[in-house]
Design an enzyme around this catalytic site. Structure first.
Site, PDB file in Angstrom:
ATOM      1  N   ARG A 167      47.682  40.910 -12.177  1.00  0.00           N
ATOM      2  CA  ARG A 167      46.722  41.399 -12.938  1.00  0.00           C
ATOM      3  C   ARG A 167      47.323  42.342 -13.940  1.00  0.00           C
ATOM      4  NH1 ARG A 167      43.627  44.217  -8.108  1.00  0.00           N
ATOM      5  NH2 ARG A 167      44.652  46.251  -8.422  1.00  0.00           N
ATOM      6  N   ASN A 189      40.503  38.296   6.609  1.00  0.00           N
ATOM      7  CA  ASN A 189      39.301  38.633   5.790  1.00  0.00           C
ATOM      8  C   ASN A 189      39.417  38.077   4.342  1.00  0.00           C
ATOM      9  OD1 ASN A 189      36.916  41.039   5.909  1.00  0.00           O
ATOM     10  ND2 ASN A 189      37.935  41.121   3.781  1.00  0.00           N
ATOM     11  N   ARG A 245       0.932  -1.354  -0.178  1.00  0.00           N
ATOM     12  CA  ARG A 245       0.022  -0.007   0.036  1.00  0.00           C
ATOM     13  C   ARG A 245       0.874   1.180   0.139  1.00  0.00           C
ATOM     14  NH1 ARG A 245      -3.588  -2.349   4.930  1.00  0.00           N
ATOM     15  NH2 ARG A 245      -1.663  -3.421   5.206  1.00  0.00           N
ATOM     16  N   GLY A 264      -7.571  -4.928  12.574  1.00  0.00           N
ATOM     17  CA  GLY A 264      -8.242  -6.097  13.288  1.00  0.00           C
ATOM     18  C   GLY A 264      -9.087  -5.595  14.002  1.00  0.00           C
ATOM     19  N   LYS A 310      33.850  23.867   2.062  1.00  0.00           N
ATOM     20  CA  LYS A 310      33.918  22.236   2.381  1.00  0.00           C
ATOM     21  C   LYS A 310      35.228  21.866   2.914  1.00  0.00           C
ATOM     22  CE  LYS A 310      36.107  19.557  -0.204  1.00  0.00           C
ATOM     23  NZ  LYS A 310      36.762  18.617  -1.179  1.00  0.00           N
TER      24      LYS A 310
HETATM   25  C1  UD1 Z   1      -1.863  -6.183  11.256  1.00  0.00           C
HETATM   26  C2  UD1 Z   1      -2.695  -6.880  12.253  1.00  0.00           C
HETATM   27  C3  UD1 Z   1      -4.148  -6.387  12.586  1.00  0.00           C
HETATM   28  C4  UD1 Z   1      -3.654  -5.007  13.432  1.00  0.00           C
HETATM   29  C5  UD1 Z   1      -2.807  -4.115  12.562  1.00  0.00           C
HETATM   30  C6  UD1 Z   1      -2.184  -3.016  13.315  1.00  0.00           C
HETATM   31  C7  UD1 Z   1      -2.398  -9.371  11.378  1.00  0.00           C
HETATM   32  C8  UD1 Z   1      -2.960 -10.450  10.861  1.00  0.00           C
HETATM   33  N1  UD1 Z   1      -3.166  -8.294  11.445  1.00  0.00           N
HETATM   34  O1  UD1 Z   1      -2.483  -5.788  10.321  1.00  0.00           O
HETATM   35  O2  UD1 Z   1      -4.946  -6.912  13.316  1.00  0.00           O
HETATM   36  O3  UD1 Z   1      -5.015  -4.365  13.538  1.00  0.00           O
HETATM   37  O4  UD1 Z   1      -1.561  -4.903  12.252  1.00  0.00           O
HETATM   38  O5  UD1 Z   1      -1.403  -2.320  12.791  1.00  0.00           O
HETATM   39  O6  UD1 Z   1      -1.519  -9.629  12.012  1.00  0.00           O
HETATM   40  N2  UD1 Z   1       4.983  -8.685   8.490  1.00  0.00           N
HETATM   41  C9  UD1 Z   1       5.918  -9.726   8.399  1.00  0.00           C
HETATM   42  N3  UD1 Z   1       5.800 -10.666   7.472  1.00  0.00           N
HETATM   43  C10 UD1 Z   1       4.555 -10.926   7.007  1.00  0.00           C
HETATM   44  C11 UD1 Z   1       3.603 -10.237   7.103  1.00  0.00           C
HETATM   45  C12 UD1 Z   1       3.723  -9.064   7.730  1.00  0.00           C
HETATM   46  O7  UD1 Z   1       7.058  -9.415   8.853  1.00  0.00           O
HETATM   47  O8  UD1 Z   1       4.473 -12.118   6.464  1.00  0.00           O
HETATM   48  C13 UD1 Z   1       5.154  -7.416   9.019  1.00  0.00           C
HETATM   49  C14 UD1 Z   1       4.862  -6.265   8.315  1.00  0.00           C
HETATM   50  O9  UD1 Z   1       6.026  -5.847   7.854  1.00  0.00           O
HETATM   51  C15 UD1 Z   1       4.502  -5.197   9.237  1.00  0.00           C
HETATM   52  C16 UD1 Z   1       3.662  -5.966  10.483  1.00  0.00           C
HETATM   53  O10 UD1 Z   1       4.044  -7.380  10.052  1.00  0.00           O
HETATM   54  O11 UD1 Z   1       5.355  -4.534   9.854  1.00  0.00           O
HETATM   55  C17 UD1 Z   1       2.340  -6.103  10.005  1.00  0.00           C
HETATM   56  O12 UD1 Z   1       1.869  -6.433   8.906  1.00  0.00           O
HETATM   57  P1  UD1 Z   1       0.800  -5.533   8.104  1.00  0.00           P
HETATM   58  O13 UD1 Z   1       0.495  -6.125   6.779  1.00  0.00           O
HETATM   59  O14 UD1 Z   1       1.202  -4.277   8.004  1.00  0.00           O
HETATM   60  O15 UD1 Z   1      -0.380  -5.925   8.597  1.00  0.00           O
HETATM   61  P2  UD1 Z   1      -1.822  -5.135   8.853  1.00  0.00           P
HETATM   62  O16 UD1 Z   1      -2.875  -5.437   7.716  1.00  0.00           O
HETATM   63  O17 UD1 Z   1      -1.546  -3.725   9.283  1.00  0.00           O
HETATM   64 CA    CA Z   2       0.121  -2.584   9.432  1.00  0.00          CA
END
Ligand code: UD1
Ligand code: CA
Length: 458
Positions: free
Chosen positions: A438, A375, A15, A138, A349
């Protein structure tokens, strides 16, 4: 506290519509994930481990001081935790699982979450929040007794659950080994086909393991950044938080909305920051300085009572009482010694401008050592580069460099010497000498009048 922390940062962040992994997007010059790491450290967590995956090399390079584990394919937040199991082998106690895309979380809130779980003797504690706009999060589903039953992702939620305003923040505290022992029970039968960490709540409940909740006092702390609108909103919250801290500590900003200060910057008392001032990186500003309007200072040290007006200062040192600008550019390795002046449209620099010396107008000073009380006339240039390598210019104490002097390096101007305006100085000038280079001026009497008369005849 004895807790450990696992920060999830492997997701792509579709996103964001970016080449950069989401957690590397910066707020006030610092990648988002770094804020979460620092909050976990400040809460006393050890170890702090980050799960990387999408763009792992880039994320790991930004976290050279942090342990990381890889999630090679991103199958969801539950799977990400599973990938880190080995890192916590033999670790008994509280494990905080944190989202790397939620940079506003505070150490206090993390500590409170750990205490909540430990005090309740529960297997998990979930941090919830009630934001103004719950969309995208969530939702927290509770039973009639108010106990947490389930977390349902928005995409999987029926209308009545979408109406719930309490959300999952993506911050949890688990009993580490209980968590790892139950991850295999997750499935990916959901809208995204991912292994959701949030389903652990349901798994625990069915096993009769206690799950409690804590609610964030300030819902903004929980704000997750999934797109660039949210990135800008999070930056605004951090900007306000940091600026308020500095104002309460004695810094004046007449329009704090237009001042951006990085989290590691330190400021003395009675500092004044005018609009469009950016202080970033490892910068420190001592008492009584006036910076801005329209200034950017990065990784630099500014001494007491210095003034920086409409200028850029990078990896430099501006000492006590010195003045820089308007529209000066101090590049890495510049030292402006006490009470010296680097004035209008001057670029410097890798040079030292000695105590009380002045470079007031339209100059380029590179690889130079300017002594005390010198100066440097308007338009003076150090010709430090011959197309192959850089050479040094030395101007000793008390010298006077005439306007528009070209100092062709390597060259040395002795103490108290003078160069004539417009000279191209290619050889060393002894102390107290005058160097002029000069052509002698010619006077042609009446030439201008004769031309005028010629024009009138035609
Ligand atoms: C997630 C939560 C949601 C919560 C929200 C809060 C889940 C399923 N959902 O949703 O309930 O309200 O965060 O911000 O957990 N990531 C990984 N590996 C993966 C997928 C994600 O490391 O395979 C990491 C992402 O980089 C991120 C974090 O986990 O930093 C959350 O993932 P993201 O996809 O942003 O979850 P949300 O849809 O925001
Ligand atoms: Ca998130």
């Amino acid at each position: 506290m004895g807790a450990s922390a696992l920060i999830l940062a492997a997701g792509e962040g579709t996103r964001m519509r970016s080449r950069l992994p989401k957690v590397m997007h910066e707020i006030l010059g610092v990648p988002m994930v770094r804020y979460v790491v620092e909050a976990a450290r400040a809460a006393g967590c050890d170890p702090v481990v980050v799960v990387t995956g999408h763009g792992a090399e880039v994320v790991e390079a930004a976290l050279p001081d942090v342990a990381t584990v890889r999630q090679e394919v991103q199958l969801g937040t539950g799977h990400a935790v599973q990938c880190a199991q080995q890192a916590f082998e033999g670790f008994d106690g509280s494990l905080l699982v944190l989202s790397g895309d939620s940079p506003l979380i505070s150490a206090d809130t993390l500590r409170a979450l750990v205490e909540e779980r430990e005090a309740a003797g529960a297997s998990a504690a979930v941090l919830t929040a009630v934001p103004d706009d719950p969309r995208g999060y969530g939702r927290i589903v509770r039973d009639d007794a108010g106990r947490l039953v389930q977390i349902v992702e928005e995409r999987d939620a029926p209308e009545e659950i979408r109406a719930v305003r309490e959300v999952n923040t993506g911050f949890y505290c688990f009993d580490a080994q209980t968590l790892f022992a139950h991850l295999h029970a997750l499935d990916n039968a959901n809208a995204q086909g991912e292994f959701y960490l949030t389903d652990v709540v349901d798994v625990f409940r069915r096993e009769g393991l206690a799950v409690v909740t804590a609610t964030a006092r300030d819902a903004r702390e929980a704000a997750g950044v999934n797109n660039r609108v949210q990135l800008a909103e999070a930056a605004k919250v951090l900007q306000r938080r940091i600026n308020e801290r500095h104002m309460l500590a004695g810094v004046t900003m007449n329009d704090p909305d237009l001042v951006w200060i990085g989290p590691s910057v330190t400021l003395g008392r009675d500092v004044t920051l005018a609009p469009m001032t950016f202080l970033l990186g490892e910068t420190s500003v001592a008492d009584g300085c006036v910076i801005g309007p329209d200034a950017r200072v990065v990784d630099s040290v500014v001494g007491p009572d210095a003034v920086i007006d409409s200028s850029i200062v990078v990896e430099s040192c501006v000492c006590e009482g010195a003045s820089v600008g308007p529209r000066a550019y101090l590049r890495p390795g510049t030292v402006v010694r006490p009470n010296a002046k680097v004035g209008t449209s001057v670029e410097v620099k890798n040079s030292i401008i000695g105590e009380g010396s002045k470079v007031p107008h339209l100059s380029y000073i590179g690889d130079a050592e300017i002594g005390v009380g010198v100066n440097v006339g308007a338009g003076t240039i150090t010709c430090n580069y011959d197309g192959r390598s850089k050479h040094k210019t030395v101007v000793e104490d008390g010298a006077f460099i005439g306007s528009d002097t070209m100092l062709v390096a390597p060259v040395r101007i002795g103490a108290g010497a003078i160069t004539g305006a417009g000279s191209a100085i290619t050889r060393d000038v002894p102390a107290d000498a005058l160097a002029v280079e000069r052509a002698e001026q010619r006077i042609v009497e009446g030439w201008a009048r004769r031309r005028r008369e010629q024009d009138e005849e035609e």
